[in-house]
Design a protein around this motif. Structure first.
Motif, PDB file in Angstrom:
ATOM      1  N   ALA A  64      19.333 -46.579  43.773  1.00 11.38           N
ATOM      2  CA  ALA A  64      19.008 -46.151  42.409  1.00 11.38           C
ATOM      3  C   ALA A  64      20.203 -46.410  41.492  1.00 11.38           C
ATOM      4  CB  ALA A  64      18.644 -44.668  42.399  1.00 11.38           C
ATOM      5  N   PRO A  65      19.949 -46.726  40.229  1.00  8.33           N
ATOM      6  CA  PRO A  65      21.065 -46.931  39.293  1.00  8.33           C
ATOM      7  C   PRO A  65      21.790 -45.620  39.020  1.00  8.33           C
ATOM      8  CG  PRO A  65      18.969 -46.937  38.121  1.00  8.33           C
ATOM      9  CD  PRO A  65      18.629 -46.915  39.583  1.00  8.33           C
ATOM     10  N   ILE A  66      23.031 -45.732  38.620  1.00  5.97           N
ATOM     11  CA  ILE A  66      23.819 -44.539  38.281  1.00  5.97           C
ATOM     12  C   ILE A  66      23.224 -43.892  37.034  1.00  5.97           C
ATOM     13  CG2 ILE A  66      26.081 -43.715  37.563  1.00  5.97           C
ATOM     14  CD1 ILE A  66      27.304 -45.997  39.146  1.00  5.97           C
ATOM     15  N   PRO A  67      22.984 -42.587  37.037  1.00  2.00           N
ATOM     16  CA  PRO A  67      22.440 -41.920  35.837  1.00  2.00           C
ATOM     17  C   PRO A  67      23.327 -42.183  34.626  1.00  2.00           C
ATOM     18  CG  PRO A  67      22.376 -40.438  37.719  1.00  2.00           C
ATOM     19  CD  PRO A  67      23.159 -41.640  38.158  1.00  2.00           C
ATOM     20  N   ARG A  68      22.708 -42.297  33.502  1.00  3.46           N
ATOM     21  CA  ARG A  68      23.445 -42.573  32.269  1.00  3.46           C
ATOM     22  C   ARG A  68      24.372 -41.415  31.937  1.00  3.46           C
ATOM     23  NH1 ARG A  68      19.631 -44.542  27.499  1.00  3.46           N
ATOM     24  NH2 ARG A  68      21.700 -44.702  26.581  1.00  3.46           N
ATOM     25  N   ARG A  69      25.488 -41.736  31.338  1.00  2.00           N
ATOM     26  CA  ARG A  69      26.442 -40.715  30.925  1.00  2.00           C
ATOM     27  C   ARG A  69      25.848 -39.900  29.779  1.00  2.00           C
ATOM     28  NH1 ARG A  69      31.891 -40.696  31.690  1.00  2.00           N
ATOM     29  NH2 ARG A  69      31.854 -42.932  32.188  1.00  2.00           N
ATOM     30  N   VAL A  70      25.865 -38.602  29.929  1.00  2.00           N
ATOM     31  CA  VAL A  70      25.337 -37.717  28.894  1.00  2.00           C
ATOM     32  C   VAL A  70      26.410 -37.515  27.838  1.00  2.00           C
ATOM     33  CG1 VAL A  70      24.426 -35.412  28.408  1.00  2.00           C
ATOM     34  CG2 VAL A  70      23.809 -36.579  30.514  1.00  2.00           C
ATOM     35  N   LEU A  71      26.002 -37.577  26.574  1.00  2.00           N
ATOM     36  CA  LEU A  71      26.932 -37.401  25.475  1.00  2.00           C
ATOM     37  C   LEU A  71      27.588 -36.040  25.587  1.00  2.00           C
ATOM     38  CD1 LEU A  71      27.864 -38.982  22.967  1.00  2.00           C
ATOM     39  CD2 LEU A  71      26.224 -37.651  21.638  1.00  2.00           C
ATOM     40  N   SER A  72      28.907 -36.013  25.525  1.00  2.00           N
ATOM     41  CA  SER A  72      29.641 -34.761  25.687  1.00  2.00           C
ATOM     42  C   SER A  72      29.305 -33.786  24.578  1.00  2.00           C
ATOM     43  CB  SER A  72      31.147 -35.035  25.682  1.00  2.00           C
ATOM     44  OG  SER A  72      31.884 -33.840  25.625  1.00  2.00           O
ATOM     45  N   ASP A  73      29.362 -32.482  24.914  1.00  2.00           N
ATOM     46  CA  ASP A  73      29.152 -31.452  23.899  1.00  2.00           C
ATOM     47  C   ASP A  73      30.204 -31.516  22.809  1.00  2.00           C
ATOM     48  OD1 ASP A  73      26.991 -30.550  25.263  1.00  2.00           O
ATOM     49  OD2 ASP A  73      28.037 -28.941  26.312  1.00  2.00           O
ATOM     50  N   LYS A  74      31.352 -32.147  23.102  1.00  3.38           N
ATOM     51  CA  LYS A  74      32.392 -32.253  22.093  1.00  3.38           C
ATOM     52  C   LYS A  74      31.907 -33.040  20.880  1.00  3.38           C
ATOM     53  CE  LYS A  74      36.167 -32.116  25.467  1.00  3.38           C
ATOM     54  NZ  LYS A  74      37.274 -32.873  26.079  1.00  3.38           N
ATOM     55  N   SER A  75      30.993 -33.993  21.115  1.00  2.00           N
ATOM     56  CA  SER A  75      30.498 -34.796  20.005  1.00  2.00           C
ATOM     57  C   SER A  75      29.626 -33.987  19.070  1.00  2.00           C
ATOM     58  CB  SER A  75      29.711 -35.993  20.547  1.00  2.00           C
ATOM     59  OG  SER A  75      28.597 -35.541  21.277  1.00  2.00           O
ATOM     60  N   LEU A  76      29.117 -32.852  19.545  1.00  2.00           N
ATOM     61  CA  LEU A  76      28.284 -31.985  18.725  1.00  2.00           C
ATOM     62  C   LEU A  76      29.051 -30.763  18.230  1.00  2.00           C
ATOM     63  CD1 LEU A  76      25.148 -32.016  21.064  1.00  2.00           C
ATOM     64  CD2 LEU A  76      25.655 -33.548  19.162  1.00  2.00           C
ATOM     65  N   MET A  77      30.347 -30.734  18.427  1.00  2.00           N
ATOM     66  CA  MET A  77      31.142 -29.555  18.129  1.00  2.00           C
ATOM     67  C   MET A  77      31.245 -29.329  16.623  1.00  2.00           C
ATOM     68  SD  MET A  77      34.859 -28.709  19.675  1.00  2.00           S
ATOM     69  CE  MET A  77      34.213 -29.139  21.279  1.00  2.00           C
ATOM     70  N   VAL A  78      31.127 -28.074  16.227  1.00  2.00           N
ATOM     71  CA  VAL A  78      31.208 -27.715  14.815  1.00  2.00           C
ATOM     72  C   VAL A  78      32.666 -27.693  14.378  1.00  2.00           C
ATOM     73  CG1 VAL A  78      29.096 -26.374  14.919  1.00  2.00           C
ATOM     74  CG2 VAL A  78      31.271 -25.268  15.389  1.00  2.00           C
ATOM     75  N   GLU A  79      32.865 -27.732  13.066  1.00  2.00           N
ATOM     76  CA  GLU A  79      34.200 -27.585  12.519  1.00  2.00           C
ATOM     77  C   GLU A  79      34.374 -26.171  11.987  1.00  2.00           C
ATOM     78  OE1 GLU A  79      35.613 -30.498   9.849  1.00  2.00           O
ATOM     79  OE2 GLU A  79      34.895 -32.207  11.024  1.00  2.00           O
ATOM     80  N   VAL A  80      35.622 -25.780  11.847  1.00  2.00           N
ATOM     81  CA  VAL A  80      35.963 -24.447  11.387  1.00  2.00           C
ATOM     82  C   VAL A  80      36.492 -24.547   9.967  1.00  2.00           C
ATOM     83  CG1 VAL A  80      37.327 -22.374  11.854  1.00  2.00           C
ATOM     84  CG2 VAL A  80      36.553 -23.815  13.757  1.00  2.00           C
ATOM     85  N   SER A  81      35.879 -23.824   9.032  1.00  2.00           N
ATOM     86  CA  SER A  81      36.341 -23.829   7.648  1.00  2.00           C
ATOM     87  C   SER A  81      37.539 -22.896   7.494  1.00  2.00           C
ATOM     88  CB  SER A  81      35.217 -23.395   6.721  1.00  2.00           C
ATOM     89  OG  SER A  81      34.880 -22.035   6.944  1.00  2.00           O
ATOM     90  N   ALA A  82      38.201 -22.991   6.347  1.00  2.19           N
ATOM     91  CA  ALA A  82      39.353 -22.123   6.086  1.00  2.19           C
ATOM     92  C   ALA A  82      38.947 -20.660   6.077  1.00  2.19           C
ATOM     93  CB  ALA A  82      40.008 -22.522   4.769  1.00  2.19           C
ATOM     94  N   ALA A  83      37.782 -20.374   5.465  1.00  2.00           N
ATOM     95  CA  ALA A  83      37.316 -18.984   5.412  1.00  2.00           C
ATOM     96  C   ALA A  83      36.978 -18.466   6.807  1.00  2.00           C
ATOM     97  CB  ALA A  83      36.103 -18.883   4.493  1.00  2.00           C
ATOM     98  N   ASP A  84      36.338 -19.299   7.620  1.00  2.00           N
ATOM     99  CA  ASP A  84      36.000 -18.889   8.979  1.00  2.00           C
ATOM    100  C   ASP A  84      37.268 -18.625   9.796  1.00  2.00           C
ATOM    101  OD1 ASP A  84      33.288 -19.076   8.540  1.00  2.00           O
ATOM    102  OD2 ASP A  84      33.183 -21.174   9.163  1.00  2.00           O
ATOM    103  N   ALA A  85      38.264 -19.503   9.644  1.00  2.00           N
ATOM    104  CA  ALA A  85      39.508 -19.325  10.389  1.00  2.00           C
ATOM    105  C   ALA A  85      40.180 -18.008  10.033  1.00  2.00           C
ATOM    106  CB  ALA A  85      40.449 -20.501  10.128  1.00  2.00           C
ATOM    107  N   ALA A  86      40.182 -17.672   8.726  1.00  2.00           N
ATOM    108  CA  ALA A  86      40.798 -16.415   8.299  1.00  2.00           C
ATOM    109  C   ALA A  86      40.058 -15.215   8.870  1.00  2.00           C
ATOM    110  CB  ALA A  86      40.842 -16.355   6.776  1.00  2.00           C
TER     111      ALA A  86
END
Length: 419
Positions: A163-185
């Protein structure tokens, strides 16, 4: 002594000794049938020595061969001169081997069929990434059984891993949210006082949580305004839970990062209140009951603070992703972000950490790129759009100038401008 001409190498002879003439003639009759089938093209012919070796190999258990494979070849880096894997990588690889041996361990190599492997792939229950890595390991084990690197006769005619090697699943890092200045505070306000500086340090240097826990006060050079990233937190060799400082895995990860001037007063206040400085080797984060801050403890604190701040989707690694992404959004090149993140491969920076600035910004960039190539007369509507875009840019830079002017005024009046 019985002998006949090798059908594949005409100048060679195949020999075999027997105690009686009768046994020798019986053996020659059987070999004659194999040679005739080979010449007709109905079957392949192999040397009796190879056939005997395969017969002796029959019944070799998968677990025995897998352990030998790991000891002789699996624990070294691929395409290297016997360079051992990093301890963490080796522990992960041994875990994968244990999972594969749980399924195939007590079975003989020749009994494992293509259907068995395919059935395991469909029903193993592992997540996508561990399943892919375990199958890659299984393929390597079976490939070595077909062609042993040490030159011994083959243990298998062919590998059951078709069987072929299963495809690499896109890492969760690619879907990671960013943190705003207000959220960080807000997140920082819910952190314990002795680890609240973690939010500032994570966003300033884009550290991994293990690197943050391993920071020492001596790593900060306030004269040169750099911080040296040399260590990370590691568990005991058998994952006993014992914490220790270990050198980072790659040379590219060991670097000196510039300290933002706004962070200096925050760091000095934290060092004065919560560390053992000026004692040599004092940790930046000093836990109450141990010598080194546990990465698990700090991760739990950050996740709880993010949940209380209304951002349960923010993980500790999101701070690193935000810091790296902001380097690009503020005008830095991909190479600048790669050096800041200490990635050996720029593709990692682009794939996992570079964030887009939204559809409107992409539309404006597309218009600018096209307009630089074609200078046809613009319509009134196009001029209005460009005027509005220029007004927005002007307002953004005006806000930046006002904030910088305010900080300068505070600084001249003796008030600390922490940013």
């Amino acid at each position: 002594m019985a002998q006949y001409a090798d059908p594949k190498k005409k100048r060679h002879k195949v020999y075999r000794q027997f105690p009686t003439v009768t046994l020798a003639r019986e053996w020659l009759e059987g070999e004659e049938l194999l040679v005739r089938a080979y010449k007709r093209g109905t079957a392949d012919w192999t040397h009796p020595r190879e056939r005997d070796a395969r017969e002796r190999a029959r019944g070799v258990l998968f677990m025995d061969w897998a352990d030998e494979w790991m000891d002789k070849w699996g624990r070294f880096k691929p395409k290297s001169a016997r360079e051992p894997l990093a301890p963490a990588t080796l522990r992960r690889k041994r875990l994968l081997l244990h999972r594969v041996k749980q399924v195939f361990g007590m079975r003989a190599l020749e009994e494992i069929s293509v259907a068995d492997v395919n059935r395991w792939l469909d029903t193993c229950g592992l997540d996508a990434t561990p399943k892919r890595e375990a199958y890659i390991m299984l393929r390597a084990i079976m490939r070595c059984a077909v062609q042993p690197p040490d030159g011994r006769p083959a243990l298998l005619d062919r590998s059951p891993c078709m069987a072929p090697i299963p495809r690499r699943v896109l890492s969760d890092k690619s879907l990671m949210v960013e943190v705003s200045a207000a959220d960080a505070a807000r997140i920082k306000s819910f952190m314990p006082a002795y680890t609240a500086v973690s939010v500032n340090v994570l966003l300033a240097f884009g550290l991994r949580i293990g690197e943050l826990c391993a920071l020492r006060v001596d790593d900060f050079d306030f004269d040169r305004m750099v911080v040296h990233i040399r260590h990370s937190i590691r568990r005991g060799p058998d994952d006993t839970g014992e914490l220790r400082l270990a050198e980072l895995k790659t040379v590219g990860s060991m670097d000196a990062l510039p300290i933002p001037p706004q962070l200096v007063p925050v760091l000095r206040e934290h060092i004065d209140r919560f560390t053992d400085a000026p004692r040599p080797g004092a940790m930046l984060l000093r836990p109450a009951k141990s010598r080194v801050m546990s990465d698990r403890t700090l991760r739990t604190q950050l996740e709880k603070a993010a949940a209380r701040a209304g951002r349960p989707d923010v993980t500790p690694h999101a701070f690193r992703a935000t810091a790296i992404s902001r380097i690009i959004h503020e005008g830095g090149e991909i190479k600048d972000a790669q050096l800041f993140a200490r990635h050996t491969d720029p593709l990692v920076t682009v794939r996992f950490y570079e964030r887009t600035r939204g559809e409107q910004t992409r539309r404006e960039l597309s218009e600018l790129a096209y307009g630089s190539m074609f200078t046809a007369p613009r319509s009134r509507l196009e001029l209005e759009h460009e005027y509005e875009r220029a007004q927005r840019e002007l307002a953004r830079w005006a806000d930046r100038c006002r904030s910088l002017h305010t900080l300068l005024e505070r600084d001249t009046t003796g008030v600390s401008a922490n940013g």
